[in-house]
Motif scaffolding. Structure first.
Motif, PDB file in Angstrom:
ATOM      1  N   GLY A  31       0.810  -1.203   0.000  1.00  0.00           N
ATOM      2  CA  GLY A  31       0.000   0.000   0.000  1.00  0.00           C
ATOM      3  C   GLY A  31       0.844   1.253   0.000  1.00  0.00           C
ATOM      4  N   LEU A  32       1.876   1.269   0.824  1.00  0.00           N
ATOM      5  CA  LEU A  32       2.759   2.432   0.867  1.00  0.00           C
ATOM      6  C   LEU A  32       3.426   2.669  -0.474  1.00  0.00           C
ATOM      7  CD1 LEU A  32       4.485   1.900   4.347  1.00  0.00           C
ATOM      8  CD2 LEU A  32       2.842   3.673   3.741  1.00  0.00           C
ATOM      9  N   GLY A  33       3.936   1.563  -1.066  1.00  0.00           N
ATOM     10  CA  GLY A  33       4.603   1.708  -2.364  1.00  0.00           C
ATOM     11  C   GLY A  33       3.655   2.162  -3.450  1.00  0.00           C
ATOM     12  N   ALA A  34       2.456   1.568  -3.492  1.00  0.00           N
ATOM     13  CA  ALA A  34       1.482   1.938  -4.521  1.00  0.00           C
ATOM     14  C   ALA A  34       1.066   3.392  -4.386  1.00  0.00           C
ATOM     15  CB  ALA A  34       0.259   1.023  -4.426  1.00  0.00           C
ATOM     16  N   GLY A  35       0.877   3.836  -3.149  1.00  0.00           N
ATOM     17  CA  GLY A  35       0.463   5.219  -2.948  1.00  0.00           C
ATOM     18  C   GLY A  35       1.505   6.225  -3.379  1.00  0.00           C
ATOM     19  N   ARG A  36       2.764   5.829  -3.361  1.00  0.00           N
ATOM     20  CA  ARG A  36       3.850   6.758  -3.709  1.00  0.00           C
ATOM     21  C   ARG A  36       4.215   6.726  -5.184  1.00  0.00           C
ATOM     22  NH1 ARG A  36       6.463   8.897   0.697  1.00  0.00           N
ATOM     23  NH2 ARG A  36       8.284   9.396  -0.584  1.00  0.00           N
ATOM     24  N   VAL A  37       3.997   5.579  -5.854  1.00  0.00           N
ATOM     25  CA  VAL A  37       4.467   5.470  -7.241  1.00  0.00           C
ATOM     26  C   VAL A  37       3.353   5.586  -8.279  1.00  0.00           C
ATOM     27  CG1 VAL A  37       6.384   4.011  -6.492  1.00  0.00           C
ATOM     28  CG2 VAL A  37       4.293   2.942  -7.326  1.00  0.00           C
ATOM     29  N   ILE A  38       2.088   5.448  -7.844  1.00  0.00           N
ATOM     30  CA  ILE A  38       0.976   5.534  -8.793  1.00  0.00           C
ATOM     31  C   ILE A  38       0.297   6.885  -8.640  1.00  0.00           C
ATOM     32  CG2 ILE A  38      -1.206   4.517  -9.564  1.00  0.00           C
ATOM     33  CD1 ILE A  38      -0.292   1.861  -8.412  1.00  0.00           C
ATOM     34  N   PRO A  39       0.460   7.781  -9.596  1.00  0.00           N
ATOM     35  CA  PRO A  39      -0.138   9.112  -9.487  1.00  0.00           C
ATOM     36  C   PRO A  39      -1.670   9.036  -9.472  1.00  0.00           C
ATOM     37  CG  PRO A  39       1.546   9.048 -11.213  1.00  0.00           C
ATOM     38  CD  PRO A  39       1.277   7.629 -10.817  1.00  0.00           C
ATOM     39  N   GLY A  40      -2.281   9.796  -8.581  1.00  0.00           N
ATOM     40  CA  GLY A  40      -3.736   9.889  -8.529  1.00  0.00           C
ATOM     41  C   GLY A  40      -4.425   8.688  -7.936  1.00  0.00           C
ATOM     42  N   LEU A  41      -3.669   7.745  -7.337  1.00  0.00           N
ATOM     43  CA  LEU A  41      -4.295   6.550  -6.786  1.00  0.00           C
ATOM     44  C   LEU A  41      -5.250   6.901  -5.645  1.00  0.00           C
ATOM     45  CD1 LEU A  41      -4.588   3.473  -6.628  1.00  0.00           C
ATOM     46  CD2 LEU A  41      -2.600   3.445  -5.091  1.00  0.00           C
ATOM     47  N   GLY A 249      -0.043   6.686   3.246  1.00  0.00           N
ATOM     48  CA  GLY A 249       1.386   6.528   3.035  1.00  0.00           C
ATOM     49  C   GLY A 249       2.225   7.696   3.514  1.00  0.00           C
ATOM     50  N   ASP A 250       1.829   8.902   3.151  1.00  0.00           N
ATOM     51  CA  ASP A 250       2.620  10.068   3.527  1.00  0.00           C
ATOM     52  C   ASP A 250       2.702  10.237   5.038  1.00  0.00           C
ATOM     53  OD1 ASP A 250       3.209  10.707   0.929  1.00  0.00           O
ATOM     54  OD2 ASP A 250       1.530  12.111   0.702  1.00  0.00           O
ATOM     55  N   GLN A 251       1.580  10.040   5.729  1.00  0.00           N
ATOM     56  CA  GLN A 251       1.578  10.204   7.183  1.00  0.00           C
ATOM     57  C   GLN A 251       2.473   9.172   7.852  1.00  0.00           C
ATOM     58  OE1 GLN A 251      -2.112  11.276   9.282  1.00  0.00           O
ATOM     59  NE2 GLN A 251      -3.187  10.839   7.374  1.00  0.00           N
ATOM     60  N   ILE A 252       2.410   7.925   7.360  1.00  0.00           N
ATOM     61  CA  ILE A 252       3.182   6.859   7.992  1.00  0.00           C
ATOM     62  C   ILE A 252       4.675   7.045   7.770  1.00  0.00           C
ATOM     63  CG2 ILE A 252       3.644   4.375   7.950  1.00  0.00           C
ATOM     64  CD1 ILE A 252       0.673   4.002   7.261  1.00  0.00           C
ATOM     65  N   THR A 253       5.065   7.358   6.535  1.00  0.00           N
ATOM     66  CA  THR A 253       6.487   7.489   6.227  1.00  0.00           C
ATOM     67  C   THR A 253       7.096   8.758   6.816  1.00  0.00           C
ATOM     68  OG1 THR A 253       5.896   8.523   4.105  1.00  0.00           O
ATOM     69  CG2 THR A 253       6.316   6.145   4.110  1.00  0.00           C
ATOM     70  N   HIS A 254       6.275   9.773   6.996  1.00  0.00           N
ATOM     71  CA  HIS A 254       6.796  11.021   7.539  1.00  0.00           C
ATOM     72  C   HIS A 254       6.679  11.096   9.062  1.00  0.00           C
ATOM     73  CE1 HIS A 254       6.349  12.337   3.289  1.00  0.00           C
ATOM     74  NE2 HIS A 254       7.375  13.109   3.586  1.00  0.00           N
ATOM     75  N   ARG A 255       5.865  10.209   9.661  1.00  0.00           N
ATOM     76  CA  ARG A 255       5.680  10.265  11.113  1.00  0.00           C
ATOM     77  C   ARG A 255       5.762   8.867  11.735  1.00  0.00           C
ATOM     78  NH1 ARG A 255       0.372  13.831  12.048  1.00  0.00           N
ATOM     79  NH2 ARG A 255      -0.338  12.739  10.189  1.00  0.00           N
ATOM     80  N   PRO A 256       6.875   8.155  11.546  1.00  0.00           N
ATOM     81  CA  PRO A 256       6.987   6.813  12.144  1.00  0.00           C
ATOM     82  C   PRO A 256       6.943   6.850  13.660  1.00  0.00           C
ATOM     83  CG  PRO A 256       9.107   7.559  11.316  1.00  0.00           C
ATOM     84  CD  PRO A 256       8.097   8.542  10.822  1.00  0.00           C
ATOM     85  N   GLY A 257       7.393   7.957  14.245  1.00  0.00           N
ATOM     86  CA  GLY A 257       7.326   8.072  15.700  1.00  0.00           C
ATOM     87  C   GLY A 257       5.901   8.068  16.216  1.00  0.00           C
ATOM     88  N   ASP A 258       5.002   8.669  15.438  1.00  0.00           N
ATOM     89  CA  ASP A 258       3.594   8.670  15.840  1.00  0.00           C
ATOM     90  C   ASP A 258       3.026   7.255  15.824  1.00  0.00           C
ATOM     91  OD1 ASP A 258       3.851  11.370  16.033  1.00  0.00           O
ATOM     92  OD2 ASP A 258       2.559  11.869  14.338  1.00  0.00           O
ATOM     93  N   VAL A 259       3.421   6.477  14.806  1.00  0.00           N
ATOM     94  CA  VAL A 259       2.958   5.084  14.733  1.00  0.00           C
ATOM     95  C   VAL A 259       3.422   4.310  15.954  1.00  0.00           C
ATOM     96  CG1 VAL A 259       3.111   2.935  13.419  1.00  0.00           C
ATOM     97  CG2 VAL A 259       2.889   5.120  12.215  1.00  0.00           C
TER      98      VAL A 259
END
Length: 361
Positions: A31-41, A249-259
């Motif tokens: 999911g993280l990869g798809a959200g970052r590499v597929i525009p407009g997903l 994806g953006d929230q998780i990769t940018h805020r791993p401490g929050d997770v």
């Protein structure tokens, strides 16, 4: 409990269930990869909506909940309801102590993260109806009691979830002088979401069992039909996680401490709720099988429902939804560990019988 018995826990899992943490991790990464590499997903996923939730997510939620509710023996509710000790303690744990404990942990450990705090409180209100049956079975709990408690939790959740949400997110914080949750929808909107994403699979599961047994018999239904539809729950869960993590994806990769901070109160909740429930069951004189069932049904949560409500109320990319998404990732390894804890604690109830009628087919 011997080491051989402990090793048997893993052996008794199906291949799908045995590697469930791996599949969940893979779904997250996909999911993280798809959200970052597929525009407009993200926009495409959110384009078609059902009661405020994107249609792909809605379908995933319904699919994951239906097989579990189709396993419930709705014709035997009275076999457990006559056990007044079990029923009274279960109601106390699930509908009084459980939500109160999660409320307390969320405020103590996430005082500066209101969105995640609200998401965890919603998780605490969503009582077990899904994977808990698997953990209970692996720990040699009372299968019939688990099915009945799951069914009762399902019905009670439809009735009480919205009122409890209003109490814990608005009324109680007001009494304690704490900030209220910024709810953007009415209590009825939450109730409507519960009715859709819990009521529909509940009715479908009931009708499936009743019509299936009437047409082909209980043996066919239990040994042929249920094993065929069972994996759909996992597929629905994994599909939902892929979609949610594509949106988050953006929230998780940018805020791993929050997770990590979301995980901390969840771990504390599982440990306290399970151990306290197990001790209470033994204290009131329940046998091992029903004590184990009590502990797992009290410690488990319906993350599917919590995710559905959080998304419908706050949006798919909200912090509240992220708190629900992190839930299954923490619950699976935590409850697998508690299966081993239950099998070890069985010695506290005296000699282990040669057979356990409550878990026989």
């Amino acid at each position: 409990m011997t080491a051989v018995a402990d090793r048997g826990v893993v052996a008794r899992l199906s291949t799908l269930d045995r590697f469930l943490p791996v599949w969940i991790l893979a779904a997250m990464l996909l999911g993280l990869g798809a959200g970052r590499v597929i525009p407009g997903l993200g926009a495409a996923i959110d384009a078609v909506r059902m009661d405020g939730i994107s249609l792909p997510i809605a379908l995933g939620l319904l699919i994951m909940m239906y097989p579990v509710l189709a396993k419930v023996r709705y014709d035997r509710l009275d076999t457990v309801t006559r056990d007044r000790r079990l029923m009274a303690v279960s109601l106390l744990l699930n509908w009084v102590l459980g939500p109160a404990l999660m409320f307390t942990l969320a405020w103590l450990l996430l005082p500066d993260l209101p969105e995640y705090r609200t998401g965890l409180i919603i998780v605490g209100l969503a009582r077990c109806i899904a994977m808990v049956v698997i953990w209970n079975d692996l720990a040699d709990g009372d299968r019939e009691a688990a099915a009945v408690l799951v069914a009762l939790n399902s019905v009670f959740q439809v009735i009480a979830f919205a009122a409890l949400g209003w109490f814990y997110l608005d009324v109680l914080p007001g009494w304690l002088g704490l900030p209220r949750a910024d709810l953007t929808v009415s209590a009825w909107a939450i109730a409507r979401s519960v009715l859709i994403f819990l009521g529909i699979p509940l009715v479908a599961g009931y009708l499936t069992r009743r019509l299936g047994e009437r047409a082909r018999g209980r043996d066919w239904y239990e040994t042929r039909f249920l094993p065929r539809i069972g994996p759909a729950a996992l597929y629905g869960l994994l599909f939902t996680i892929v979609v949610l993590f594509a949106l988050q994806g953006d929230q998780i990769t940018h805020r791993p401490g929050d997770v990590a901070r979301i995980a901390l109160p969840l771990l504390a909740y599982f440990a306290i709720m399970w151990a306290g429930s197990f001790a209470l069951g033994r204290a009131v004189g329940l046998p091992y099988e029903r004590t184990t069932t009590l502990a797992f049904t009290a410690a488990g949560n319906n993350f599917e429902l919590a995710i559905a409500v959080a998304i419908a109320t706050f949006g798919a990319t909200s912090g509240q939804a992220l708190a629900g998404v992190v839930g299954p990732l923490i619950e699976v390894p935590a409850l697998v560990a508690l299966v081993y804890a239950a099998l070890w604690a069985r010695r506290l109830f005296g000699p282990v019988p040669a057979t356990n009628p409550s878990v026989e087919e």
